[in-house]
Scaffold this motif. Structure first.
Motif, PDB file in Angstrom:
ATOM      1  N   ASP A 139      -4.415   1.063  -1.824  1.00 35.71           N
ATOM      2  CA  ASP A 139      -4.612  -0.349  -0.754  1.00 35.71           C
ATOM      3  C   ASP A 139      -5.714  -1.205  -1.201  1.00 35.71           C
ATOM      4  N   PRO A 182       0.932  -1.204  -0.017  1.00 36.20           N
ATOM      5  CA  PRO A 182       0.063  -0.096   0.068  1.00 36.20           C
ATOM      6  C   PRO A 182       0.938   1.205  -0.050  1.00 36.20           C
ATOM      7  N   VAL A 239      -7.539  -4.242  -5.445  1.00 36.29           N
ATOM      8  CA  VAL A 239      -6.769  -2.787  -5.156  1.00 36.29           C
ATOM      9  C   VAL A 239      -7.505  -1.800  -5.832  1.00 36.29           C
TER      10      VAL A 239
END
Ligand code: PHE
Length: 495
Positions: free
Chosen positions: A379, A347, A452
């Motif tokens: 993230d 991240p 993601v």
């Protein structure tokens, strides 16, 4: 001439002395008399009180006219003996005076101009049989302190001959340490000699003036925009963001638009909104695999052909989101693929503050270039709630506590939200930025796993700076009209 001595001498018998009268009776500059009286006052010889009086001031031209007559009058007198060629007039009066004489004289219909074989001939207008030099009379009346009609005073001012200005003058009376002659001046500094010969014990010293304004330090100053940029930068760093490299102002349309899923037919790509670069007009194509994936997703999503040629066109970047896209792609490429087919992904939080360019109509609040503050967080499974929390954190730090969100549209984010902040000083809601969750059409071709997500936002640096410094017109802040004194005097910003 020792003006100080003169003042002390006069005060021995007179109640008071006016600096202005003294200057004119001594025939010296008023400012010199003021300087002398200030020095006496510092040592207590005199006390001054300020008054202001209005006084005529004459320009060199005004003084000349008062002495010799106005150019138009002189020309009129010159023509008494008959017509003259323009060249003769110039020789007689001088070039400058001849020009003034002709222009004023024509306005007052004193002369006639005729052309003869290429020569300009000046003749008196026979209708004017007598002429009084009124300009000279006015200047004379002013100098002698006589009455001058306000209209005439204006005319003198307009012709830059004389002006009636108020001057600060001082009335001096005896001070607590008055004496008809000045003793030795109080010393300002303790010197080596005084210590050596012991004279420091009997010398009088000048008192420190703790009220004196200090000298302005000769130091460089940061431009307000850069000061606010530094504050924003520090705030981002405190929140764990890394800075992106944004020093490259020219981007290919590929990074500025295509990777952001902006359709090739989008109006923002029009030359009216975007500055295209002609030399060189294209950039080399990036990684062929990624290019292909971008092409596919465009053709799939927009159901029309995608041109690699259009994509290679160079532009002055219209937003720093082009750089966010580049950094995201780097991040995906550098995340190793695991045996299970997913990426070992880290991240990350990134920000940048740099220039962007738009081909806009310029007015009080718009320029063709401005600074964009941009941030994103990438993230797994970030939600809208994460985003609103992050934006609240960010804006609270720049002094905006209350936020409202309004649905908006960007080709590269879904959902997209305009951000409004309540400005407590101005007591109103203002648009402070734009934000959204980057679309899968943007992240997927980069190779990110499907869970993601990246949340991102952007705002201008100019708007908060203008609010902070109370600037209404952007041209006072940025561009060639900026007053350098404004930069020197502006306060260090604090949020
Ligand atoms: N690029 C957007 C603009 O120019 C700002 C923005 C950045 C919007 C990131 C959403 C996400 O206004």
């Amino acid at each position: 001439m020792d003006i100080e001595a003169k003042i002390l001498e006069l005060l021995a018998s007179a109640e008071s002395v006016s600096t202005l009268e003294l200057a004119s009776s001594l025939g010296v500059d008023h400012q010199d008399v003021v300087g002398a009286s200030k020095s006496l006052e510092a040592d207590g010889y005199v006390v001054s009180s300020v008054t202001s009086v209005s006084q005529w001031k004459f320009s060199a031209e005004g003084l000349d006219i008062r002495q010799n007559g106005s150019p138009e009058f002189l020309l009129w007198a010159l023509l008494a003996s008959g017509s003259k060629q323009q060249d003769e007039v110039v020789t007689a009066l001088g070039k400058e005076a001849a020009t003034v004489a002709m222009s004023n004289g024509m306005k007052q219909k004193l002369f006639k101009l005729t052309k003869e074989e290429g020569n300009t001939i000046l003749t008196r207008d026979p209708k004017v049989t007598t002429l009084e030099d009124s300009t000279r009379r006015l200047l004379d009346a002013a100098a002698k302190g006589g009455h001058v009609d306000p209209k005439d005073a204006d005319a003198l001012k307009k012709r830059k001959l004389a002006s009636f200005d108020s001057v600060k003058t001082f009335v001096l009376v005896k001070g607590p340490s008055y004496a008809p002659t000045r003793g030795s001046k109080a010393a300002t500094d303790l010197t080596r000699e005084m210590l050596a010969d012991g004279s420091w014990q009997t010398n009088t010293f000048k008192k420190y003036n703790f009220n004196a304004t200090g000298r302005e330090p000769l130091a460089g100053q940061q431009h307000p925009l850069l000061k606010v940029r530094q504050e924003f930068r520090e705030m981002f760093l405190e929140l764990g963001f890394q800075e992106m490299h944004t020093q490259q102002w020219v981007e290919s349309s590929f990074w500025n638009f295509d990777t952001l899923f902006v359709p090739q037919k989008h109006p923002a790509r029009d030359a009216q909104d975007t500055f295209f670069i002609s030399k060189p007009d294209q950039s080399p194509t990036p990684d062929a695999d990624y290019l292909k994936r971008v092409k596919d997703i465009h053709e799939e999503g927009y159901l029309c052909d995608w041109s690699a040629n259009e994509s290679a066109r160079n532009v002055l970047r219209t937003h720093t989101t082009a750089v966010s896209s580049w950094v995201l792609n780097q991040l995906a490429q550098s995340s190793p693929l695991r045996p299970d087919g997913r990426r070992d992904f880290r991240p990350a939080r990134y920000f940048s503050i740099d220039r962007v360019f738009r081909n806009e109509e310029m007015d009080k609040t718009h320029l063709c270039e401005f600074h964009q503050v941009e941030g994103f967080v990438v993230d797994r499974n970030l939600s809208l709630a994460n985003m609103m929390h992050l934006l609240n954190q960010f804006f609270r730090r720049i002094g905006i506590e209350q936020l409202r969100f309004k649905p908006a549209f960007n080709p590269y984010t879904e959902p997209s939200m305009e951000i409004f902040g309540f400005h407590t000083g101005l007591k109103k809601w203002m648009e402070v930025g734009n934000s959204g969750v980057f679309r899968p059409e943007m992240l997927k071709p980069m190779g990110f796993d499907e869970d993601v997500t990246a949340i991102a936002w952007g705002l201008s640096l100019e708007r908060p700076t203008m609010i902070k410094y109370g600037i209404k017109n952007i041209h006072e802040l940025f561009g060639h009209k900026v007053d350098l004194r404004f930069i020197k005097k502006s306060k260090i910003a604090r949020y």
